[in-house]
Every structure is written in C-alpha cells, then in structure tokens.
Design an enzyme around this catalytic site. Structure first.
Site: not given
Ligand code: GLN
Length: 486
Positions: A79, A154, A178
């Site tokens: 990532k 994400s 994510s």
């Molecule tokens: N979707 C969640 C957010 O927008 C979690 C994101 C993540 O785990 N990085 O914060």
C-alpha cells in the site's frame, strides 16, 4: 497451473527448489500487471526495473546455493502509505505526489530480509481515509469481479491486485476496516493483526492508536506466511508488542473441535443485507459441523463504535497531518512575499483532497478547548466500554463470527455523495480497531457472483486461533477457489 495462479507458499517452494527462477515468476506477474492494469488501476507505481534486478540478484544467490528465506522470490505489492527508500510514497495524495522517503518502513525491511520481491505501490483512499478507493487523488481502483464496482477501501489497490492475481501477496493498513472491508469486497483473505503486533515504523500515520499493517492474500496459509514475516517487536514503535511470536502456519492444524464461536447479535442489524447475514450464518453452521460450538453473545456498546471512531480517528488525523505544512516536505504552494502561515494554508488547500480536509476540520474541532471533554474524552470513555464488551464476550467463546460488511461491493460513485452511507460500510469492522483486537475477513459466499466476507475476531494476540479457524473453514468450503475474471 499458470505461475500467477499459484499461491505464495507454492511459489516460494518452487523457487527454492529451482523448479522455476525468481526472474520467471517476477516476469509472469509483471506481464499480468501489464495486461490487467489498464482496467483495474490497482497501482500508483509499478517498480518493474527494480523488481527484475532484485529477482536476478536472488537467482544469483540461489545459484550460489544460498537459502532465500521464507518469502524467497515471492512478488509482493505494498500500500502506498508504507515508506520505501528510493521509491515514491504518495499516500494517493497530491500533497506527497513526489515524495520519496529516506528510509524503509520496518515491514519493508523484514520483507527484504525474507526474500520478497517488491512489484510496486498500490492505490488507496488519500491518507487511508475512505472505504472505496475513490478518494485517491490519482483516480479510483476497480473491483476485479465487476469493473463497474469499487474494490472497497482504503486498501483497495492492495486488495484488487491480489484478487486479480497481479501479485500473490500484499500489505495493507487497517484503521477502521481498510484491510478487511476490501478483502470482503474482492473475495480475499485480509487480516488486521492485534494492535502492536506489527511495527508501524514507516507507516504514514492516520490515526495512530488504531492503525495496523496486515497481510492480504488468496488463502489463509499465505496470509499466515506473510504475517510471520512482519510480526514482532521493533523498538522504533513505542507501541510495539514484546510478546513472543508463535509459528502461525503450525497453527493451521485443521482441527477446531471444541472451540467456541460467538455470534454477537448486534452485528447482524444495522443495515446488514439478508444475503450477507444468511451467508455468515451458513458459515457458522459449517464451523459447527467441524466440531465447534456456537454461542450467542451480546455487545451492547458496539453500535456506538462508528460514532466514537469518527471523533477519535479525525482527532488523531488532524494532529498527524499537521506536519504537512509546505515547509519540511510535500507540496509547497506560495507566492513571493507570503509569510509562513499563508504558505501553509495554500499548500494544505492545494495538497489535501476534500475528505482529508473534512476530517482535519472535524478533528481540530473535537480537540479544541471547550469541546474536548464533550467529544474526544467521551469517545475515549465509550471506547473503554466497547473493549469491556469484547472482554465479556471472550469469556464465553474463542472467536467471534460476524459479517465483514453489510453488503457486497457497491457501484463506483454510488455512495460518493452520501458520506454517511459510505461510513456505514465499516460498521462491523470498526469496533475491532477500537478494542485493538485481531480480526480477519475471508470469503464465505456470493451474491450475483460478488464475494461476501465472513469476519472472524480473536482475542488479543491470539492470531493463531483466528488463523486456525479460518483455515479449517477454508479447507472445508470452496469459496476461496473462485477467481475474479478480469
Ligand atoms: N473507512 C474508514 C475511514 O474512512 C477506515 C479507513 C481505514 O481503515 N484506513 O476512516
């Protein structure tokens, strides 16, 4: 079977026994990337040349009779919020579009020691804020099962790339879901380890008390292989656990008799679609047929986790992202004669996308004097209650089973204008981060061909049991054998 259909475990064995060379494996996956990347857009950067050079070096070591390590020659993607020396780390943000970190993240060092070959850096929601990878400043990633749908987020790039067999393994980060949410949407295995099990050194910080790095793979065994490589103490992360690291693959015995699986009712409300709830309950039946006992548990505070998260995560983000001021690194926008405040304001306005700016505003508001007690402190108190609910649940069972997401992957653009609907995609994953527990998602069903994810949650530092149950389920079912057709 083609090389790109092989598991990481198989590839490592074939390479070490010289059935196939590192270079052949690397080139096979690079070709697959070349063929599918125009449709998917899973990568921000493909490191073709570096990968080929690395593969040749590893082949030379093999020729000298050396052992390459557990991931010897296995291609892997990271990532793009994991720092890599000499390769851009953008966080899919204009702010870091040209940023090259001067050092490698802890996990990157570990992977190199263990023989992995880095094929590139994957797309994400900007600074890991989002649930669909649509918040990337460089364009959305698509779901390999249906190109009109999101891969989740994400870590959408890291997950789509594994599902599409562009790489056998990748790393993502999970602050509120994510890793697990995109794993559910793309039919992969995605594991968020216990907070502190994997060092965050070199992971660009989003919400430091929640962030964890974890593996994404096409099988539980491969996820265990990658976890083994990255888990363990690192003095450069003050929250890094000193607990001894067990042999995770040895835990995959297939025997789950006598273990108890808890079903928290509360995770089946909150907009969970019937097809998803049914698939998860079928998976629980499968676990029972393997000799596990199912018990009902209650998690009354879980429904408040999402609200708490959207106080705590933006608060920490607002503090972490204060470093992007146009002075030290990242984008700088200034006119001649601007003072430092004007420069910082212009740089941040131009460098950060809408969602990131939105969260910084919420976070600074929640932390400001006069509101701190009402929001931030209160959220931290509720966080303690959530953790206690989990503690009570784990007195009655060894793992919890829930849906990973309320629905299957949604169409691109579907929730972009509805932030609340987007945030609800993480309603089942966020409580786990609040409590710091390990959890994974693995495929357990399908709806109109799209994968459905089963979330298994474990006790603190008990990744072994989690992996054992997931592996037993995987071996007893066929869901992991389905392939995205891209
Ligand atoms: N979707 C969640 C957010 O927008 C979690 C994101 C993540 O785990 N990085 O914060």
């Amino acid at each position: 079977m083609s090389l790109t259909d092989s598991s990481a475990t198989q590839l490592a064995k074939q390479i070490q026994s010289k059935e196939v060379s590192c270079r052949e494996v690397t080139d096979a996956f690079l070709s697959r990337i070349e063929a599918t990347e125009p449709q998917l857009h899973a990568f921000v950067t493909v490191t073709q040349q570096l990968a080929q050079t690395r593969a040749d070096e590893l082949d030379a070591r093999l020729a000298r009779g050396e052992s390459l390590g557990p991931l010897g020659g296995v291609p892997l993607a990271l990532k793009d919020n994991l720092c890599t020396k000499g390769v851009k780390t953008t966080c899919s943000s204009k702010m870091l579009e040209n940023f090259v970190a001067p050092y490698d993240a802890h996990v990157v060092e570990r992977l190199r020691e263990d023989g992995a070959v880095l094929l590139g850096k994957t797309n994400l929601d900007e600074f890991a804020m989002g649930s669909s990878t649509e918040n990337s400043a460089f364009g959305a990633t698509r779901n390999p099962w249906d190109l009109s749908r999101v891969p989740g987020g994400s870590s959408g790039g890291s997950t789509a790339t594994v599902a599409a067999r562009q790489v056998p393994l990748s790393l993502g980060s999970d602050t509120g879901g994510s890793i697990r949410q995109p794993a559910a949407f793309c039919g992969c295995v995605g594991l968020k380890p216990t907070y502190g099990l994997v060092s965050r050194y070199g992971l660009v910080a989003f919400a430091s008390s929640l962030d964890q790095i974890g593996p994404i793979a096409n099988s539980v065994e491969d996820a265990a292989l990658l976890l083994q490589s990255i888990a363990g103490h690192d003095r450069r992360d003050s929250t890094s656990s000193k607990a001894p690291i067990p042999d995770y693959r040895a835990a995959l015995t297939g025997d789950v008799r006598g273990l108890k699986v808890g079903i928290p009712r509360e995770f089946f409300g909150q907009g969970v679609e019937t097809s998803v709830a049914d698939a998860v309950m079928k998976a629980v039946d499968e676990l029972k047929s393997l000799g596990m006992e199912a018990v009902e548990v209650s998690m009354p505070t879980a429904e408040h986790a999402l609200a708490c998260y959207y106080i705590i995560a933006p608060s920490e983000a607002s503090s972490n992202l204060a470093r992007y001021d146009g002075v030290k690194y990242g984008l700088r926008v200034a006119n001649p004669g601007d003072d430092v405040i004007e420069m910082a304001a212009k740089s941040r306005a131009a460098g950060f996308g809408h969602e990131v700016q939105h969260r910084i505003m919420i976070g600074t508001h929640a932390l400001s004097s006069g509101f701190y007690d009402a929001y931030y402190l209160k959220a931290q108190q509720v966080r303690t209650l959530i953790r206690r609910d989990f503690d009570a649940a784990f007195e009655k069972c060894d793992v919890l089973a829930t849906p990973t997401t309320p629905s299957v992957a949604f169409p691109l653009g579907d929730k972009a204008g509805d932030p609340m609907a987007m945030k609800l995609a993480d309603v089942c994953t966020i409580p786990v981060n609040m409590a710091g527990l390990p959890a994974l998602s693995l495929p357990c069903g399908s709806q109109d061909k799209l994968p459905i994810g089963l979330q298994l949650i474990g006790r603190l530092l008990d990744e072994s049991t989690l992996l054992r149950v997931a592996d037993a389920f995987e071996k007893a079912t066929q869901w992991h054998t389905r392939r995205a057709e891209v």
